[in-house]
Scaffold this motif. Structure first.
Motif, mmCIF file in Angstrom:
data_model
loop_
_atom_site.group_PDB
_atom_site.id
_atom_site.type_symbol
_atom_site.label_atom_id
_atom_site.label_comp_id
_atom_site.label_asym_id
_atom_site.label_seq_id
_atom_site.Cartn_x
_atom_site.Cartn_y
_atom_site.Cartn_z
ATOM 1 N N TRP A 31 9.853 3.700 -0.313
ATOM 2 C CA TRP A 31 8.672 2.853 -0.355
ATOM 3 C C TRP A 31 7.989 2.877 1.003
ATOM 4 C CZ3 TRP A 31 8.039 -2.147 1.964
ATOM 5 C CH2 TRP A 31 9.140 -2.559 2.730
ATOM 6 N N PRO A 32 6.738 2.446 1.163
ATOM 7 C CA PRO A 32 5.959 1.629 0.228
ATOM 8 C C PRO A 32 5.130 2.412 -0.780
ATOM 9 C CG PRO A 32 4.795 1.797 2.294
ATOM 10 C CD PRO A 32 6.107 2.518 2.495
ATOM 11 N N GLY A 33 4.836 3.695 -0.588
ATOM 12 C CA GLY A 33 4.001 4.455 -1.513
ATOM 13 C C GLY A 33 3.104 5.425 -0.760
ATOM 14 N N ILE A 34 2.667 6.483 -1.452
ATOM 15 C CA ILE A 34 1.986 7.570 -0.754
ATOM 16 C C ILE A 34 0.521 7.272 -0.456
ATOM 17 C CG2 ILE A 34 1.243 8.865 -2.804
ATOM 18 C CD1 ILE A 34 2.329 11.393 -1.253
ATOM 19 N N GLY A 35 -0.165 6.534 -1.311
ATOM 20 C CA GLY A 35 -1.545 6.146 -1.041
ATOM 21 C C GLY A 35 -2.491 7.326 -0.906
ATOM 22 N N GLY A 36 -3.630 7.086 -0.230
ATOM 23 C CA GLY A 36 -4.671 8.104 -0.127
ATOM 24 C C GLY A 36 -4.378 9.217 0.854
ATOM 25 N N ALA A 37 -3.303 9.093 1.648
ATOM 26 C CA ALA A 37 -2.979 10.158 2.611
ATOM 27 C C ALA A 37 -2.732 11.480 1.897
ATOM 28 C CB ALA A 37 -1.763 9.763 3.448
ATOM 29 N N MET A 38 -2.182 11.436 0.699
ATOM 30 C CA MET A 38 -1.951 12.653 -0.081
ATOM 31 C C MET A 38 -3.265 13.379 -0.344
ATOM 32 S SD MET A 38 -0.307 12.971 -3.916
ATOM 33 C CE MET A 38 -1.558 11.878 -4.588
ATOM 34 N N ASP A 39 -4.300 12.646 -0.715
ATOM 35 C CA ASP A 39 -5.605 13.241 -0.998
ATOM 36 C C ASP A 39 -6.249 13.772 0.281
ATOM 37 O OD1 ASP A 39 -6.032 12.084 -3.962
ATOM 38 O OD2 ASP A 39 -5.188 10.533 -2.688
ATOM 39 N N LEU A 40 -6.096 13.024 1.368
ATOM 40 C CA LEU A 40 -6.672 13.440 2.641
ATOM 41 C C LEU A 40 -6.045 14.722 3.149
ATOM 42 C CD1 LEU A 40 -6.890 9.934 4.329
ATOM 43 C CD2 LEU A 40 -8.843 11.415 3.836
ATOM 44 N N THR A 41 -4.727 14.845 3.049
ATOM 45 C CA THR A 41 -4.065 16.056 3.547
ATOM 46 C C THR A 41 -4.400 17.273 2.695
ATOM 47 O OG1 THR A 41 -2.032 15.544 2.314
ATOM 48 C CG2 THR A 41 -2.153 14.788 4.601
ATOM 49 N N HIS A 42 -4.790 17.040 1.460
ATOM 50 C CA HIS A 42 -5.172 18.160 0.588
ATOM 51 C C HIS A 42 -6.590 18.644 0.884
ATOM 52 C CE1 HIS A 42 -5.735 20.626 -2.999
ATOM 53 N NE2 HIS A 42 -6.879 19.979 -3.195
ATOM 54 N N GLY A 43 -7.513 17.712 1.116
ATOM 55 C CA GLY A 43 -8.917 18.092 1.141
ATOM 56 C C GLY A 43 -9.606 18.098 2.485
ATOM 57 N N THR A 44 -8.989 17.524 3.528
ATOM 58 C CA THR A 44 -9.668 17.423 4.822
ATOM 59 C C THR A 44 -9.551 18.729 5.605
ATOM 60 O OG1 THR A 44 -9.155 15.066 4.893
ATOM 61 C CG2 THR A 44 -9.828 16.090 6.948
#
Length: 219
Positions: A124-137
């Motif tokens: 925990w606590p959870g992956i959140g938006g960092a997953m999306d940021l590391t994919h697309g930034t």
């Protein structure tokens, strides 16, 4: 200047005028306090806005206007508000130029782990938006202390914790050094005043080489 301020101040130098930037919780959000003169950014918050402004005065704060960390922000003229789904889509599809993220671990392959620790058998606590940021930034900058409280390196040959993003990190900033991520090896670009390369080797698990333009850390 404390460790967190040193890291935030150095991280600010990775931000360039006119960029669309997303800053993660903690030390990354403090980087805007140290922007070089003449640098102006379009700030994004993953909960749904581009062009957010600085933190308001206490008496002017609006509980309906906050960033992803629930910190109050302002919406100056030109700011754009959108749904969370639209915001996440922008993050995944390359609309963010640079993201500065905090991390628990990072490695020489450019992998980052920043969302989970195991407590009572659960991650925990959870992956959140960092997953999306590391994919697309386009550019991922990671900020973290060089070692944990036991003196163990947080800059690994390979991360041990669950990964947030794979082969995505471009630059690593600690209170002791700045590394760029090369081809399965780190490149030591800067070192904090008073330290030697040998001292950095002693506290860094990852393999690294020294940049041709190696210099003292700009803090």
């Amino acid at each position: 200047m404390n460790i967190r301020e040193i890291i935030a101040k150095r991280a600010a130098l990775e931000l360039n005028d006119g960029e669309v930037a997303n800053l993660g919780f903690g030390m990354p959000t403090q980087a805007v306090n140290y922007l070089p003169e003449g640098v102006s950014l379009i700030m994004h918050t993953e909960n749904g806005a581009f062009g957010i402004g600085p933190k308001p005065k206490y008496e002017e704060a609006n509980s309906d206007v906050s960033n992803a960390g629930s910190e109050p922000v302002t919406l100056p003229p030109g700011a754009a508000i959108m749904s969370l789904g639209t915001s996440l889509g922008a993050m995944r599809n390359g609309y963010i130029d640079v993201t500065i993220l905090g991390a628990l671990e990072v490695d020489q392959k450019g992998n980052i782990a920043n969302w989970a620790v195991k407590r009572k058998g659960l991650w925990w606590p959870g992956i959140g938006g960092a997953m999306d940021l590391t994919h697309g930034t386009k550019k991922i900058v990671v900020t973290l202390t060089h070692t944990d409280k036991y003196g163990n390196s947080k800059i690994k040959k390979e991360v041990n914790l669950p990964k947030t993003g794979i082969n995505c990190v471009k630059t690593i900033i600690t209170e002791k050094a700045v590394f760029d991520v090369g081809d399965d090896i780190l490149i030591l670009r800067e070192i904090a005043p008073g330290l030697t390369i040998e001292e950095i080797k002693e506290i860094t698990e990852a393999d690294f080489i020294v940049s041709e333009d190696f210099k003292e850390m700009e803090i």
